[in-house]
Enzyme design. Structure first.
Site, short mmCIF file in Angstrom:
data_model
loop_
_atom_site.label_atom_id
_atom_site.label_comp_id
_atom_site.label_asym_id
_atom_site.label_seq_id
_atom_site.Cartn_x
_atom_site.Cartn_y
_atom_site.Cartn_z
N HIS A 11 40.62 28.55 44.81
CA HIS A 11 40.20 29.96 44.91
C HIS A 11 40.29 30.63 43.55
O HIS A 11 41.37 31.09 43.14
CB HIS A 11 41.08 30.68 45.95
CG HIS A 11 40.62 32.05 46.29
ND1 HIS A 11 40.25 32.42 47.56
CD2 HIS A 11 40.48 33.17 45.54
CE1 HIS A 11 39.89 33.70 47.59
NE2 HIS A 11 40.04 34.18 46.36
N HIS A 13 37.74 33.11 40.92
CA HIS A 13 36.46 33.79 40.61
C HIS A 13 36.19 33.59 39.13
O HIS A 13 37.04 33.95 38.30
CB HIS A 13 36.57 35.28 40.93
CG HIS A 13 36.90 35.55 42.37
ND1 HIS A 13 35.95 35.89 43.31
CD2 HIS A 13 38.08 35.51 43.05
CE1 HIS A 13 36.52 36.06 44.49
NE2 HIS A 13 37.82 35.84 44.36
N HIS A 191 36.65 35.33 52.28
CA HIS A 191 37.82 36.19 52.05
C HIS A 191 38.10 36.98 53.33
O HIS A 191 37.21 37.65 53.86
CB HIS A 191 37.54 37.21 50.95
CG HIS A 191 37.64 36.68 49.55
ND1 HIS A 191 36.83 35.71 49.05
CD2 HIS A 191 38.49 37.03 48.54
CE1 HIS A 191 37.15 35.47 47.79
NE2 HIS A 191 38.16 36.26 47.45
N GLU A 194 43.21 39.82 53.60
CA GLU A 194 43.83 40.30 52.35
C GLU A 194 44.00 41.82 52.56
O GLU A 194 45.10 42.28 52.83
CB GLU A 194 42.90 39.98 51.16
CG GLU A 194 43.47 40.43 49.80
CD GLU A 194 42.44 40.31 48.66
OE1 GLU A 194 41.22 40.26 48.92
OE2 GLU A 194 42.88 40.33 47.49
N ASP A 272 43.15 33.26 41.91
CA ASP A 272 42.18 34.34 42.20
C ASP A 272 41.48 34.83 40.93
O ASP A 272 40.34 34.47 40.67
CB ASP A 272 42.90 35.49 42.94
CG ASP A 272 42.01 36.26 43.89
OD1 ASP A 272 40.86 35.85 44.11
OD2 ASP A 272 42.47 37.28 44.43
N ASP A 273 42.14 35.69 40.17
CA ASP A 273 41.57 36.28 38.94
C ASP A 273 42.71 36.34 37.91
O ASP A 273 43.25 37.43 37.63
CB ASP A 273 41.07 37.71 39.23
CG ASP A 273 40.14 37.76 40.44
OD1 ASP A 273 38.97 37.39 40.30
OD2 ASP A 273 40.60 38.17 41.53
N1 ADE Z 1 36.71 39.40 43.96
C1 ADE Z 1 37.52 39.03 42.97
N2 ADE Z 1 38.79 39.01 43.40
C2 ADE Z 1 38.78 39.37 44.69
C3 ADE Z 1 39.77 39.52 45.70
N3 ADE Z 1 41.06 39.30 45.44
N4 ADE Z 1 39.37 39.92 46.92
C4 ADE Z 1 38.08 40.14 47.18
N5 ADE Z 1 37.11 40.01 46.28
C5 ADE Z 1 37.45 39.62 45.04
ZN ZN Z 2 39.37 36.02 45.72
#
Ligand code: ADE
Ligand code: ZN
Length: 329
Positions: A11, A13, A191, A194, A272-273
């Site tokens: 996971h 992005h 997703h 969350e 994630d990011d």
């Molecule tokens: N896009 C990038 N990070 C995200 C996240 N944590 N939740 C939903 N969309 C995303």
């Molecule tokens: Zn994500």
């Protein structure tokens, strides 16, 4: 231990993995003023999840050409490899790569895949892509994205997902797109759980028929759902550092990943990011070891679960499994 253990990340992005300095450099080259998205230290600055999504889109606006994505792919894979990642799946959005135009999307994809192939030769890390519409852009745009995904399904594009604001629309609104992706042979994730509660996880699983859930951690609030997920072997792409940075949980010991795992849910670990959340895969491992006393055997078992749940071709999965058996990367 946490740095050298071979890891699998499911996971991630691609734009969200862009270091702030990388995006600043692109903005500088293109004479774009995006200084408002950084803090005094040059890191990404956001107030909450919804502001994070806005900052993400401003940063992404600097990525305007296939060669920008090729550079980004290299930078991201170098960072992942340094954290011990041997296989990674990344979310890619035709919304950002060519505005959902199939011809343009093919050009972006070719640049990303070529850069990934070079990184595989040089660094020994393999990348596959999951095409991901952006939920708050709406179901109509998601259909165009699904068409791009279906046309480019293959060795590199192996999955279809859904990112963005979970509070907008319902999973069922994206059913047409997910059905098309499934028919094209793509594996599915979404997703959910969350910013939405357990009902959001249930809806994504029931209405879209996904094998994996992005995050999914709020399933923990519904005991029967936890049992159903465990029983069905649904895999959660957990990103604890992301959830803590965005304020979903106050600290590492409060994160439900360990409770879900103890209940038999197939949990995995991702970032994630990462630059947005000041994390790396090695850091996720280190914090989880600290918070829950997880040892090497647990991390190795989670990495195997991640490889089993990966969307790549079986021959690629076998290669990853072999790498996971090694003492270190
Ligand atoms: N896009 C990038 N990070 C995200 C996240 N944590 N939740 C939903 N969309 C995303
Ligand atoms: Zn994500």
């Amino acid at each position: 231990m946490t740095e050298v253990l071979p890891k699998v990340e499911l996971h991630l992005h691609l734009e969200g993995a862009a270091p702030a300095a990388f995006i600043r450099q692109l903005a500088h080259e293109k004479r774009m003023d995006i200084s408002g998205i950084f803090d005094a230290h040059g890191n990404y600055a956001y107030r909450d999840f919804w502001h994070f999504l806005e900052v993400y889109e401003v940063a992404t606006a600097t990525l305007t050409r296939p060669e920008d994505y090729a550079r980004l792919t290299r930078a991201v894979l170098e960072a992942s490899a340094a954290s011990g990642v041997v296989y990674s799946e990344t979310f890619l959005s035709p919304d950002f790569c060519g505005g959902r135009d199939l011809g343009a999307w093919r050009e972006y994809l070719a640049a990303i895949a070529e850069s990934a192939a070079a990184a595989e030769r040089d660094l020994g890390i393999t990348l596959c892509g999951i095409v991901t519409p952006i939920r708050h852009f709406g179901p109509e745009k998601a259909r165009e994205t699904a068409l791009c995904a279906a046309e480019t399904a293959g060795d590199f594009i192996v999955g279809f997902g859904l990112a963005g604001d979970e509070k907008k629309w319902q999973p069922i609104d994206f059913k047409w797109s997910f059905d098309l992706a499934r028919e094209a042979g793509l594996h599915l994730t979404c997703h959910a759980g969350e910013w939405g509660g357990p009902e959001s996880v249930r809806a994504a699983w029931r209405d879209l028929g996904v094998a994996r859930i992005g995050h999914g951690v709020r399933a923990v609030e519904d005991a029967p759902l936890v049992d159903e997920l465990a029983e069905a072997g649904v895999v959660l792409e957990c990103c604890p550092g992301s959830n803590i940075a965005l304020g979903l949980y106050p600290n590492w010991p409060a994160h439900p990943i360990a409770r879900l795992r103890e209940k038999g849910v197939r949990v995995t670990i991702s970032t994630d990011d990462p630059p947005f959340f000041h994390t790396t895969m090695a850091r996720e491992y280190a914090r989880l070891a600290e918070a829950f006393g997880w040892d090497e055997a647990i991390f190795r078992s989670i990495a195997r679960t991640s490889a089993e749940a990966s969307f790549c071709a079986p021959s690629t999965r076998e290669k990853i499994m072999k790498k996971l058996e090694k003492a270190d990367v």
